[in-house]
Scaffold this motif. Structure first.
Motif, PDB file in Angstrom:
ATOM      1  N   PRO A   8     -37.200 -71.110   7.230  1.00 36.61           N
ATOM      2  CA  PRO A   8     -38.059 -69.985   7.577  1.00 36.61           C
ATOM      3  C   PRO A   8     -37.368 -68.651   7.291  1.00 36.61           C
ATOM      4  N   SER A   9     -38.130 -67.585   7.249  1.00 33.72           N
ATOM      5  CA  SER A   9     -37.537 -66.266   7.022  1.00 33.72           C
ATOM      6  C   SER A   9     -36.951 -65.714   8.310  1.00 33.72           C
ATOM      7  N   ARG A  10     -37.502 -66.187   9.413  1.00 34.28           N
ATOM      8  CA  ARG A  10     -37.005 -65.710  10.709  1.00 34.28           C
ATOM      9  C   ARG A  10     -37.188 -66.824  11.731  1.00 34.28           C
ATOM     10  N   VAL A  11     -36.195 -67.020  12.551  1.00 36.00           N
ATOM     11  CA  VAL A  11     -36.304 -68.023  13.610  1.00 36.00           C
ATOM     12  C   VAL A  11     -35.575 -67.532  14.854  1.00 36.00           C
ATOM     13  N   ILE A  12     -36.238 -67.742  15.973  1.00 35.39           N
ATOM     14  CA  ILE A  12     -35.659 -67.424  17.276  1.00 35.39           C
ATOM     15  C   ILE A  12     -35.560 -68.723  18.051  1.00 35.39           C
ATOM     16  N   LEU A  79     -29.482 -76.425   5.588  1.00 34.51           N
ATOM     17  CA  LEU A  79     -28.393 -76.037   6.488  1.00 34.51           C
ATOM     18  C   LEU A  79     -28.906 -76.175   7.901  1.00 34.51           C
ATOM     19  N   THR A  80     -28.236 -76.977   8.700  1.00 32.95           N
ATOM     20  CA  THR A  80     -28.617 -77.141  10.090  1.00 32.95           C
ATOM     21  C   THR A  80     -27.526 -76.542  10.966  1.00 32.95           C
ATOM     22  N   VAL A  81     -27.934 -75.572  11.759  1.00 30.51           N
ATOM     23  CA  VAL A  81     -27.017 -74.981  12.729  1.00 30.51           C
ATOM     24  C   VAL A  81     -27.183 -75.791  14.013  1.00 30.51           C
ATOM     25  N   THR A  82     -26.175 -76.552  14.367  1.00 32.65           N
ATOM     26  CA  THR A  82     -26.281 -77.443  15.516  1.00 32.65           C
ATOM     27  C   THR A  82     -25.799 -76.741  16.782  1.00 32.65           C
ATOM     28  N   SER A  83     -26.477 -77.035  17.887  1.00 35.50           N
ATOM     29  CA  SER A  83     -26.134 -76.450  19.182  1.00 35.50           C
ATOM     30  C   SER A  83     -25.844 -74.956  19.025  1.00 35.50           C
ATOM     31  N   ALA A  84     -26.847 -74.263  18.567  1.00 33.42           N
ATOM     32  CA  ALA A  84     -26.680 -72.839  18.261  1.00 33.42           C
ATOM     33  C   ALA A  84     -26.355 -72.026  19.514  1.00 33.42           C
ATOM     34  N   HIS A  85     -25.536 -71.019  19.328  1.00 35.09           N
ATOM     35  CA  HIS A  85     -25.175 -70.096  20.405  1.00 35.09           C
ATOM     36  C   HIS A  85     -25.397 -68.668  19.927  1.00 35.09           C
ATOM     37  N   PRO A  86     -25.468 -67.726  20.826  1.00 36.71           N
ATOM     38  CA  PRO A  86     -25.743 -66.336  20.421  1.00 36.71           C
ATOM     39  C   PRO A  86     -24.824 -65.822  19.309  1.00 36.71           C
ATOM     40  N   GLU A  87     -23.588 -66.264  19.289  1.00 39.66           N
ATOM     41  CA  GLU A  87     -22.670 -65.788  18.245  1.00 39.66           C
ATOM     42  C   GLU A  87     -23.016 -66.329  16.861  1.00 39.66           C
ATOM     43  N   ASP A  88     -23.922 -67.314  16.813  1.00 35.48           N
ATOM     44  CA  ASP A  88     -24.381 -67.834  15.524  1.00 35.48           C
ATOM     45  C   ASP A  88     -25.523 -66.996  14.953  1.00 35.48           C
ATOM     46  N   SER A  89     -26.007 -66.065  15.744  1.00 36.77           N
ATOM     47  CA  SER A  89     -27.079 -65.189  15.266  1.00 36.77           C
ATOM     48  C   SER A  89     -26.581 -64.423  14.049  1.00 36.77           C
ATOM     49  N   SER A  90     -27.319 -64.536  12.977  1.00 38.77           N
ATOM     50  CA  SER A  90     -26.875 -63.934  11.717  1.00 38.77           C
ATOM     51  C   SER A  90     -27.977 -64.073  10.678  1.00 38.77           C
ATOM     52  N   PHE A  91     -27.741 -63.499   9.514  1.00 40.10           N
ATOM     53  CA  PHE A  91     -28.639 -63.621   8.377  1.00 40.10           C
ATOM     54  C   PHE A  91     -28.025 -64.657   7.432  1.00 40.10           C
ATOM     55  N   TYR A  92     -28.732 -65.754   7.216  1.00 39.79           N
ATOM     56  CA  TYR A  92     -28.222 -66.842   6.383  1.00 39.79           C
ATOM     57  C   TYR A  92     -28.954 -66.829   5.037  1.00 39.79           C
ATOM     58  N   ILE A  93     -28.189 -66.928   3.968  1.00 41.33           N
ATOM     59  CA  ILE A  93     -28.754 -66.815   2.628  1.00 41.33           C
ATOM     60  C   ILE A  93     -28.235 -67.952   1.765  1.00 41.33           C
ATOM     61  N   CYS A  94     -29.141 -68.562   1.003  1.00 43.70           N
ATOM     62  CA  CYS A  94     -28.715 -69.603   0.077  1.00 43.70           C
ATOM     63  C   CYS A  94     -28.817 -69.077  -1.362  1.00 43.70           C
ATOM     64  N   SER A 112     -34.493 -65.550  -0.015  1.00 45.92           N
ATOM     65  CA  SER A 112     -34.776 -64.277   0.648  1.00 45.92           C
ATOM     66  C   SER A 112     -34.108 -64.168   2.006  1.00 45.92           C
ATOM     67  N   GLY A 113     -33.422 -65.231   2.407  1.00 47.60           N
ATOM     68  CA  GLY A 113     -32.653 -65.164   3.650  1.00 47.60           C
ATOM     69  C   GLY A 113     -33.422 -65.615   4.882  1.00 47.60           C
ATOM     70  N   THR A 114     -32.671 -66.031   5.891  1.00 41.80           N
ATOM     71  CA  THR A 114     -33.220 -66.452   7.180  1.00 41.80           C
ATOM     72  C   THR A 114     -32.497 -65.698   8.284  1.00 41.80           C
ATOM     73  N   GLN A 115     -33.253 -64.939   9.046  1.00 40.26           N
ATOM     74  CA  GLN A 115     -32.666 -64.228  10.177  1.00 40.26           C
ATOM     75  C   GLN A 115     -32.724 -65.137  11.405  1.00 40.26           C
ATOM     76  N   LEU A 116     -31.591 -65.574  11.861  1.00 38.13           N
ATOM     77  CA  LEU A 116     -31.507 -66.444  13.034  1.00 38.13           C
ATOM     78  C   LEU A 116     -31.098 -65.625  14.248  1.00 38.13           C
ATOM     79  N   SER A 117     -31.903 -65.731  15.285  1.00 33.41           N
ATOM     80  CA  SER A 117     -31.590 -65.083  16.555  1.00 33.41           C
ATOM     81  C   SER A 117     -31.523 -66.157  17.629  1.00 33.41           C
TER      82      SER A 117
END
Lengths: 119, 116
Positions: A8-12, A79-94, A112-117
């Protein structure tokens, strides 16, 4: 030109949950894809190199068990971010390189990147 | 990897030419000079690349110094859509590198602001 689709382009998400990001090469085959992350007002940092049919190569300091990469086909890397924590919040780009029919081509194509919050 | 040095930021008036400099004094003979740009909240996009000769494409021109220790990305007429961070990156020629070297190492780039 070649297109790389990322979603997704953005995920919370809530802390402790896992998030999967997909990266697809739409009109070419990509044996190698790259995953970057970018914090606000900073440059892109390479996380890992994803190779079709084999294990990903991680950059120093990137936890492979935290950031799971799967490149099961020539057109899809996840790319799977497992057990995500606030410090993993970032913009991920492939990104991916088009090998087919473009010998010597230098260009890389980016999603176009994925903004993870992570809350 | 050889490093590049770029100004942190630059400003340009709309419809004026823009010259974005990049220093790469430790460049080797097999390094290509690449430029990518990143618009806000987007992934980077390819702009142009070259080895020794100046290059032109529909987006920009690349002027490479004779000693190859510096280069300049030229946007002939800046538009508001050109406001982005521009990255100058050195990459090994495919003939001298393996698949892993197709990764790009990004510096901080130059943030270009275009004034209407």
């Amino acid at each position: 030109g070649a297109v790389v689709s990322q979603h997704p382009s953005r995920v919370i998400c809530k802390s402790g949950t896992s998030v999967k990001i997909e990266c697809r090469s739409l009109d070419f085959q990509a044996t190698t894809m790259f995953w970057y992350r970018q914090f606000p007002k900073q440059s892109l940092m390479l996380m890992a190199t994803s190779n079709e049919g084999s294990k990903a190569t991680y950059e120093q300091g990137v936890e492979k068990d935290k950031f799971l990469i799967n490149h099961a086909s020539l057109t899809l890397s996840t790319l799977t971010v497992t057990s995500a924590h606030p410090e993993d919040s970032s913009f991920y780009i492939c990104s991916a390189r088009d090998f087919g029919g473009h010998k010597g081509t230098e260009k890389l194509f980016f999603g176009s990147g994925t903004q993870l919050s992570v809350l | 990897d050889a490093k590049t040095t770029q100004p942190n930021s630059m400003e340009s008036n709309e419809e004026e030419p823009v010259h974005l400099p990049c220093n790469h004094s430790t460049i080797s003979g097999t390094d290509y000079i690449h430029w990518y740009r990143q618009l806000p909240s987007q992934g980077p996009e390819y702009v142009i690349h070259g080895l020794t000769s100046n290059v032109n494409n529909r987006m920009a021109s690349l002027a490479i110094a004779e000693d190859r220790k510096s280069s300049t990305l030229i946007l002939h007429r800046a538009t508001l859509r050109d406001a982005a961070v521009y990255y100058c990156i050195l990459r090994l020629s495919p003939a001298y590198s393996g698949a892993g070297s197709y990764q790009l190492t990004f510096g901080k780039g130059t943030k270009l602001s275009v004034i209407p």
